[in-house]
Design an enzyme around this catalytic site. Structure first.
Site, PDB file in Angstrom:
ATOM      1  N   GLU A 155      -7.322  11.485  -1.714  1.00 26.46           N
ATOM      2  CA  GLU A 155      -7.964  12.999  -1.047  1.00 26.46           C
ATOM      3  C   GLU A 155      -6.906  13.633  -0.255  1.00 26.46           C
ATOM      4  OE1 GLU A 155     -11.520  11.225   0.146  1.00 26.46           O
ATOM      5  OE2 GLU A 155     -10.399  10.586   1.955  1.00 26.46           O
ATOM      6  N   ARG A 201     -13.247  -9.924  11.915  1.00 24.21           N
ATOM      7  CA  ARG A 201     -12.363  -8.965  11.144  1.00 24.21           C
ATOM      8  C   ARG A 201     -10.953  -9.619  10.631  1.00 24.21           C
ATOM      9  NH1 ARG A 201     -10.787  -3.619  14.310  1.00 24.21           N
ATOM     10  NH2 ARG A 201      -9.884  -3.538  12.381  1.00 24.21           N
ATOM     11  N   HIS A 214      -0.135  -0.424  15.836  1.00 23.64           N
ATOM     12  CA  HIS A 214      -1.681  -0.451  16.576  1.00 23.64           C
ATOM     13  C   HIS A 214      -1.753  -2.078  16.660  1.00 23.64           C
ATOM     14  CE1 HIS A 214      -2.833   3.483  14.804  1.00 23.64           C
ATOM     15  NE2 HIS A 214      -1.962   3.635  15.786  1.00 23.64           N
ATOM     16  N   ASN A 260      -1.918  -0.493  10.319  1.00 24.71           N
ATOM     17  CA  ASN A 260      -2.694  -1.611   9.956  1.00 24.71           C
ATOM     18  C   ASN A 260      -2.479  -2.699  10.915  1.00 24.71           C
ATOM     19  OD1 ASN A 260      -3.646   0.161   7.935  1.00 24.71           O
ATOM     20  ND2 ASN A 260      -2.181  -0.819   6.345  1.00 24.71           N
ATOM     21  N   VAL A 261      -3.568  -3.256  11.181  1.00 23.06           N
ATOM     22  CA  VAL A 261      -3.217  -4.634  11.984  1.00 23.06           C
ATOM     23  C   VAL A 261      -3.504  -5.768  11.203  1.00 23.06           C
ATOM     24  CG1 VAL A 261      -4.166  -3.327  14.163  1.00 23.06           C
ATOM     25  CG2 VAL A 261      -5.950  -4.480  12.750  1.00 23.06           C
ATOM     26  N   ASP A 262      -3.763  -5.551   9.890  1.00 21.62           N
ATOM     27  CA  ASP A 262      -4.105  -6.655   8.944  1.00 21.62           C
ATOM     28  C   ASP A 262      -3.009  -7.702   8.708  1.00 21.62           C
ATOM     29  OD1 ASP A 262      -4.348  -4.371   6.106  1.00 21.62           O
ATOM     30  OD2 ASP A 262      -2.469  -5.602   6.863  1.00 21.62           O
ATOM     31  N   GLY A 272      -2.092   6.569   2.523  1.00 25.66           N
ATOM     32  CA  GLY A 272      -3.484   5.786   2.806  1.00 25.66           C
ATOM     33  C   GLY A 272      -3.635   5.950   4.199  1.00 25.66           C
ATOM     34  N   THR A 273      -3.946   7.151   4.586  1.00 28.80           N
ATOM     35  CA  THR A 273      -4.276   7.358   5.891  1.00 28.80           C
ATOM     36  C   THR A 273      -4.933   8.915   6.171  1.00 28.80           C
ATOM     37  OG1 THR A 273      -3.430   7.463   8.303  1.00 28.80           O
ATOM     38  CG2 THR A 273      -2.105   8.342   6.746  1.00 28.80           C
TER      39      THR A 273
HETATM   40  N1  APR Z   1      -5.126   3.774  -1.912  1.00 30.40           N
HETATM   41  C1  APR Z   1      -4.407   4.866  -0.817  1.00 30.40           C
HETATM   42  N2  APR Z   1      -5.190   5.346  -0.021  1.00 30.40           N
HETATM   43  C2  APR Z   1      -6.657   5.045   0.229  1.00 30.40           C
HETATM   44  C3  APR Z   1      -7.016   4.066  -0.875  1.00 30.40           C
HETATM   45  C4  APR Z   1      -6.131   3.605  -1.845  1.00 30.40           C
HETATM   46  N3  APR Z   1      -6.952   2.751  -2.710  1.00 30.40           N
HETATM   47  N4  APR Z   1      -8.411   4.041  -0.654  1.00 30.40           N
HETATM   48  C5  APR Z   1      -8.563   4.855   0.626  1.00 30.40           C
HETATM   49  N5  APR Z   1      -7.698   5.614   0.759  1.00 30.40           N
HETATM   50  C6  APR Z   1      -7.353   6.350   2.039  1.00 30.40           C
HETATM   51  C7  APR Z   1      -8.516   7.371   2.494  1.00 30.40           C
HETATM   52  O1  APR Z   1      -8.841   8.620   1.604  1.00 30.40           O
HETATM   53  C8  APR Z   1      -8.249   7.555   3.819  1.00 30.40           C
HETATM   54  O2  APR Z   1      -7.601   8.821   3.966  1.00 30.40           O
HETATM   55  O3  APR Z   1      -6.969   5.785   2.960  1.00 30.40           O
HETATM   56  C9  APR Z   1      -7.267   6.484   4.226  1.00 30.40           C
HETATM   57  C10 APR Z   1      -7.924   5.631   5.084  1.00 30.40           C
HETATM   58  O4  APR Z   1      -8.472   6.193   6.287  1.00 30.40           O
HETATM   59  P1  APR Z   1      -8.832   5.493   7.536  1.00 30.40           P
HETATM   60  O5  APR Z   1     -10.062   4.528   7.284  1.00 30.40           O
HETATM   61  O6  APR Z   1      -8.895   6.340   8.547  1.00 30.40           O
HETATM   62  O7  APR Z   1      -7.469   4.749   8.123  1.00 30.40           O
HETATM   63  P2  APR Z   1      -6.194   5.134   8.684  1.00 30.40           P
HETATM   64  O8  APR Z   1      -5.920   6.455   8.649  1.00 30.40           O
HETATM   65  O9  APR Z   1      -5.225   4.028   8.841  1.00 30.40           O
HETATM   66  O10 APR Z   1      -6.793   4.989  10.550  1.00 30.40           O
HETATM   67  C11 APR Z   1      -6.056   5.053  11.306  1.00 30.40           C
HETATM   68  O11 APR Z   1      -7.571   4.591  13.013  1.00 30.40           O
HETATM   69  O12 APR Z   1      -9.170   2.696  12.879  1.00 30.40           O
HETATM   70  C12 APR Z   1      -8.264   3.305  13.752  1.00 30.40           C
HETATM   71  O13 APR Z   1      -6.232   2.066  14.704  1.00 30.40           O
HETATM   72  C13 APR Z   1      -7.198   2.085  13.587  1.00 30.40           C
HETATM   73  O14 APR Z   1      -5.176   1.943  12.509  1.00 30.40           O
HETATM   74  C14 APR Z   1      -6.372   2.670  12.311  1.00 30.40           C
HETATM   75  C15 APR Z   1      -6.273   4.078  12.590  1.00 30.40           C
END
Ligand code: APR
Length: 274
Positions: free
Chosen positions: A236, A77, A127, A110-112, A208-209
Site C-alpha cells: 500500500e 519474540r 534498530h 528489522n531486529v529479526d 516493506g515499511t
Molecule cells: N511485502 C512487503 N511489504 C509488506 C508486506 C509484504 N509481504 N506485508 C506488509 N508489508 C508492509 C506493510 O504495508 C507496512 O507498510 O510492511 C510495512 C510494515 O510496517 P511496520 O509494521 O510499521 O514495520 P516497520 O515500518 O519496519 O516499523 C518500523 O517501528 O516497530 C518499530 O523498531 C520497530 O523497526 C520497527 C519500526
C-alpha cells in the site's frame, strides 16, 4: 503504479552513476517469513491483568521498572524470529550482494536477523538485533547465551539461572534493540554510516515499511534532496511512495517483497555488475 520494465530502465540508467544501490528494509520484507509486525492484536503483552502494546514494552522506562517482563517479551519474540526462515526476497539480496560487492549496501530496521542469517554482509542494523544483548548503559554487544532457551512460550518467566546468564562482564544486560525512548548513534546503530550511504547512493530501494521511524525518513529525504531516485516496494502507499509521487524521482511498485524483490535484484545484478 509502475511496471518492471520501467524499473529495469531506471536501474540501467542509475547504474551508470557512481555510488552504491542502497536498500532500506522494514518488517514487510519478513512478513512472508511469517514474522508478525506485533502491531495487531498479537502484539499485546499481558503483565498481571494489564495489556501492554509494543510501544509500551520496547522502552527503557518499562525495562527499568519491570526488567523480567521486558526480557520475557523479547525472548518470546526471539523464539518467533528463530522459528522463521529467510524468504526469497532475503535470498535474492544475498545473490545481488555477491554479484555487485561494494556497490551494494543494506540498511534494515528489522531486529529479526533474517538478512544476516540469509548471508547478507553489508548490513547496517539500525534498530539492533533480537539475538544480541549488551550491558545496561554499555555498547559491547554479545549473543544471548545458548543456555537461554530459544523457544520461549508467551508469558514464561525467567529462572534465576537464566537471569544470571543475562549479564555482560558481571553487569545486568538488556536486549540490543533501539527502544522508543532512546536515540540512534553510530556505535550501536550505525547512524552516521547510514546517512553517509544515503549521501553517496546512486539509487534507493525501500521495501516493506510504514516509514514511521526517524532515521529511515532522514535517508529518504536526503536522497530526495540530492535527486537520487527511489524504487518503493509496498502493498500500500507509504510516505516513501508519496515522496516519489511528489518529486517524480523514482517509482512505486505496489505489491509484496516476494513479488518484486527477486526481479529487481536480477535487473540490478546485470546493470551494477562491475
Ligand atoms: N511485502 C512487503 N511489504 C509488506 C508486506 C509484504 N509481504 N506485508 C506488509 N508489508 C508492509 C506493510 O504495508 C507496512 O507498510 O510492511 C510495512 C510494515 O510496517 P511496520 O509494521 O510499521 O514495520 P516497520 O515500518 O519496519 O516499523 C518500523 O517501528 O516497530 C518499530 O523498531 C520497530 O523497526 C520497527 C519500526
Amino acid at each position: 503504479m509502475s511496471t518492471l520494465p520501467a524499473a529495469t530502465a531506471l536501474i540501467a540508467e542509475r547504474a551508470k552513476e557512481a555510488g552504491p544501490v542502497l536498500w532500506l528494509t522494514g518488517a514487510g520484507i519478513s512478513a512472508e517469513s511469517g514474522i508478525p509486525t506485533f502491531r495487531g492484536e498479537e502484539g499485546y503483552w499481558k503483565v498481571g491483568s494489564k495489556n501492554y502494546r509494543p510501544q509500551d514494552m520496547a522502552t527503557s522506562a518499562a525495562f527499568s521498572v519491570m526488567p523480567d517482563e521486558v526480557w520475557s517479551w523479547y525472548l518470546y519474540r526471539r523464539g518467533v524470529c528463530r522459528g522463521a526462515e529467510p524468504n526469497a526476497a532475503h535470498r535474492a539480496l544475498v545473490d545481488l550482494e555477491q554479484a555487485i560487492g561494494d556497490r551494494f549496501q543494506l540498511v534494515t530496521q528489522n531486529v529479526d536477523g533474517l538478512h544476516q542469517r540469509a548471508g547478507t554482509e553489508r548490513v547496517f542494523a539500525i534498530h539492533g538485533n533480537i539475538d544480541q544483548m549488551r550491558p545496561v548503559g554499555g555498547v559491547e554487544c554479545v549473543a544471548i547465551p545458548e543456555g537461554v532457551p530459544t523457544q520461549w512460550p508467551r508469558g514464561r518467566t525467567l529462572t534465576d539461572a537464566e537471569r544470571a546468564l543475562l549479564e555482560v562482564g558481571g553487569r545486568p544486560a538488556r536486549p540490543h534493540v533501539l527502544w522508543f525512548d532512546e536515540c540512534y548513534d553510530e556505535e550501536r546503530f550505525r547512524f552516521e554510516s547510514s546517512l553517509r550511504a544515503a549521501a553517496s547512493a546512486s539509487l534507493l530501494v525501500v521495501v516493506g515499511t510504514t516509514g514511521a521511524t526517524n532515521l529511515p525518513m532522514q535517508i529518504g529525504m536526503l536522497c530526495a534532496k540530492r535527486g537520487t531516485p527511489s524504487i518503493v516496494v509496498n502493498p500500500e502507499p507509504n510516505p516513501f511512495s508519496e515522496m516519489v509521487e511528489h518529486t517524480g524521482a523514482g517509482l512505486f511498485l505496489e505489491g509484496t517483497a516476494g513479488e518484486w524483490v527477486p526481479a529487481l535484484c536480477e535487473a540490478m545484478a546485470d546493470a551494477y555488475r562491475a
